[in-house]
Design a protein around this motif. Structure first.
Motif, mmCIF file in Angstrom:
data_model
loop_
_atom_site.group_PDB
_atom_site.id
_atom_site.type_symbol
_atom_site.label_atom_id
_atom_site.label_comp_id
_atom_site.label_asym_id
_atom_site.label_seq_id
_atom_site.Cartn_x
_atom_site.Cartn_y
_atom_site.Cartn_z
ATOM 1 N N ALA A 1 0.832 -1.206 0.000
ATOM 2 C CA ALA A 1 0.000 0.000 0.000
ATOM 3 C C ALA A 1 0.866 1.255 0.000
ATOM 4 C CB ALA A 1 -0.927 -0.011 1.214
ATOM 5 N N ALA A 2 1.905 1.270 0.836
ATOM 6 C CA ALA A 2 2.787 2.439 0.891
ATOM 7 C C ALA A 2 3.550 2.620 -0.426
ATOM 8 C CB ALA A 2 3.762 2.299 2.053
ATOM 9 N N LEU A 3 4.024 1.527 -0.997
ATOM 10 C CA LEU A 3 4.748 1.617 -2.267
ATOM 11 C C LEU A 3 3.867 2.165 -3.382
ATOM 12 C CD1 LEU A 3 6.766 -1.742 -2.272
ATOM 13 C CD2 LEU A 3 7.710 0.572 -2.128
ATOM 14 N N SER A 4 2.575 1.881 -3.308
ATOM 15 C CA SER A 4 1.664 2.332 -4.369
ATOM 16 C C SER A 4 1.566 3.849 -4.448
ATOM 17 C CB SER A 4 0.266 1.737 -4.154
ATOM 18 O OG SER A 4 -0.385 2.345 -3.035
ATOM 19 N N LEU A 5 1.888 4.542 -3.348
ATOM 20 C CA LEU A 5 1.797 6.005 -3.323
ATOM 21 C C LEU A 5 3.007 6.673 -3.983
ATOM 22 C CD1 LEU A 5 0.437 6.610 0.293
ATOM 23 C CD2 LEU A 5 -0.841 6.398 -1.849
ATOM 24 N N GLN A 6 4.127 5.961 -4.059
ATOM 25 C CA GLN A 6 5.343 6.463 -4.713
ATOM 26 C C GLN A 6 5.732 7.863 -4.197
ATOM 27 O OE1 GLN A 6 4.238 6.093 -8.935
ATOM 28 N NE2 GLN A 6 5.295 4.129 -9.000
ATOM 29 N N ARG A 7 5.801 7.991 -2.876
ATOM 30 C CA ARG A 7 6.094 9.287 -2.267
ATOM 31 C C ARG A 7 7.580 9.514 -2.005
ATOM 32 N NH1 ARG A 7 2.229 12.341 -0.265
ATOM 33 N NH2 ARG A 7 3.432 12.979 1.575
ATOM 34 N N GLY A 8 8.385 8.484 -2.099
ATOM 35 C CA GLY A 8 9.814 8.647 -1.906
ATOM 36 C C GLY A 8 10.455 9.376 -3.073
ATOM 37 N N THR A 9 11.474 10.172 -2.780
ATOM 38 C CA THR A 9 12.152 10.926 -3.836
ATOM 39 C C THR A 9 13.532 10.363 -4.165
ATOM 40 O OG1 THR A 9 12.993 12.476 -2.180
ATOM 41 C CG2 THR A 9 10.948 13.070 -3.317
ATOM 42 N N VAL A 10 14.198 9.709 -3.197
ATOM 43 C CA VAL A 10 15.515 9.135 -3.466
ATOM 44 C C VAL A 10 15.543 7.629 -3.236
ATOM 45 C CG1 VAL A 10 16.714 11.293 -2.935
ATOM 46 C CG2 VAL A 10 16.391 9.583 -1.126
#
Length: 460
Positions: free
Chosen positions: A271-280
């Motif tokens: 679920a967290a990966l689906s948001l793609q909120r990481g920048t690096v």
């Protein structure tokens, strides 16, 4: 299989591997409470000698909790990398200790070895090591993770800014966030333990932290430390969640007492990966552990608390977390009685996690009914800083007014960075300098005035 050894003419017999591991463990109140600790120092020494002579391969053939009964055991066995294990497969536990202390065990060698080690192997090795051994070996391990910044690099010490409030009051939380940022805290995560676990309350806190981070362009991540299923539901409702949190333990039964299993943890990560909120980077999980959690849930299967704790790191490893920390003295003196036991446990946990390839931090803490004080925490903080711990906690005055325990303060982190020549995560350090909070982040030198952007953050 039974094991035996003699000390000063006395013969000692240990019926199976889990008994041997328990008897070899340095003294702690939790194992005594469980009735599995060594009866005296002679029995402990005999167990440690027997353990030192034990081939590492033994841990692949004998499980402390049966494969058929426990999904954590199945995870450990099924994910073991025999190729990575091959270079040390001929060693005993004692030989392995000597290898780890040698110059041959450098950063690259230990990183390559990690997938071939099981939690029981590293727990066994820690039991025959001195405090300085645990520091030296852990310092050679480097586990780097990324989301909006890079954590775990050599010469760096990150902090979780912990702005807890007993009523989740936004003004109180904002004041603590501002306080922490002014001391360079918060590069590991700005993480709140919420007073309410309701989905609307959690979503409100998530949105607040997201606004602070995005408005000030802070290269860090936020987390509301709610149950993984609450985070999953909040994500489905559009909450801007960076990291998904969960407390975990080293047995299936203990994890069930937390309301989770491996499948639920995978669902949270997905679920967290689906948001793609990481920048690096895309390390999106945050796990907390602690010696004694399985015993407190009556889910330890007769295994000593330190070995069970190491098994929790196998669970964490499977989900590629950004952060893992042992909340070392939080459960209380029933499990770690005094400062000496807390210090030893913190060093063991960090050592075991790093050897297994886990990005280990530590909540250097104690409860007010333990035989410990802030001097003990200063000792553990300094030792862990020397050992290369990835991150520690930062909270106003070291006193958590919501959870009612003592941990490390923003000032403590500044002390560790200055004394040990450590800096924040590089992206966060650059932001601190741009904001004027630090004049020299590499030396942890504070600026002289509150920058205008943070005045706006504080006062609207």
């Amino acid at each position: 299989m039974a094991y035996a050894h003699s000390v000063r003419g006395r013969s000692f017999r240990f019926d199976d591997l889990k008994t041997l591991l328990a008897k070899a463990t340095p003294a702690r109140s939790g194992d005594a409470l469980a009735g599995i600790a060594a009866a005296d120092d002679s029995e402990r020494a005999a167990a440690q000698w027997a353990l030192a002579d034990l081939p590492l391969k033994t841990f692949l053939n004998e499980q402390v909790i049966p494969y058929e009964q426990d999904e954590v055991t199945r995870l450990i066995v099924d994910s073991h990398d025999s190729g990575a294990f091959a270079p040390v497969s001929h060693l005993t536990v004692g030989d392995f200790r000597n290898f780890l202390l040698s110059d041959a065990a450098d950063e690259a060698a230990l990183a390559a070895l990690a997938p071939g080690l099981t939690p029981e192997m590293v727990a066994a090795t820690s039991k025959i090591m001195r405090a300085q051994d645990l520091v030296l070996v852990a310092r050679k391990c480097r586990v780097v993770t990324k989301f909006r910044n890079t954590i775990g690099l050599k010469g760096r010490l990150s902090t979780r800014l912990q702005p807890n409030h007993p009523t989740d009051d936004p003004a109180g939380i904002a004041a603590s966030v501002l306080d922490g940022l002014m001391y360079g805290s918060g590069d590991a995560v700005i993480g709140i333990n919420p007073a309410s676990d309701s989905i609307p309350a959690v979503m409100k806190l998530v949105a607040m932290l997201d606004e602070i981070i995005s408005r000030q362009n802070i290269p860090t991540q936020s987390c509301v430390l709610t149950h993984v299923t609450t985070s999953i539901e909040a994500i489905s409702r559009g909450a801007p969640i960076d990291l998904v949190f969960q407390s975990i333990a080293g047995t299936e039964a203990a994890n069930k007492s937390f309301g989770v299993d491996l499948a639920v943890l995978k669902e949270g990560r997905d679920a967290a990966l689906s948001l793609q909120r990481g920048t690096v980077g895309d390390n999106v999980m945050y796990f907390e552990t602690g010696q004694g959690s399985a015993l407190s849930a009556e889910a330890h299967h007769g295994v000593d608390q330190q070995t069970v704790e190491a098994r929790a790191y196998a669970v964490a490893r499977a989900f590629k977390p950004l952060l893992v920390n042992t909340v070392v003295g939080f459960i209380g003196p029933e499990y770690l009685y005094n400062g000496k036991q807390i210090i030893r446990a913190g060093l063991e946990d960090h050592f075991c996690g790093k050897l297994l390839g886990v990005p280990m931090g530590c909540d250097i803490c104690y409860t007010n009914h333990a035989e410990a004080d802030q001097d003990d925490m200063d000792v553990l903080l300094t030792l862990l800083g020397a050992a290369g711990v990835n991150f520690i906690m930062g909270i106003p005055g070291s006193d958590d007014i919501m959870l009612n325990y003592q941990t490390t303060s923003f000032h403590d982190a500044l002390y560790a960075r200055r004394v040990l020549n450590l800096a924040p995560a590089p992206e966060f350090a650059a932001w601190l300098e741009r904001a004027g909070i630090f004049t020299d982040a590499s030396a942890a030198k504070l600026g002289e005035s509150l920058p205008a952007p943070l005045r706006a953050l504080a006062f609207g």
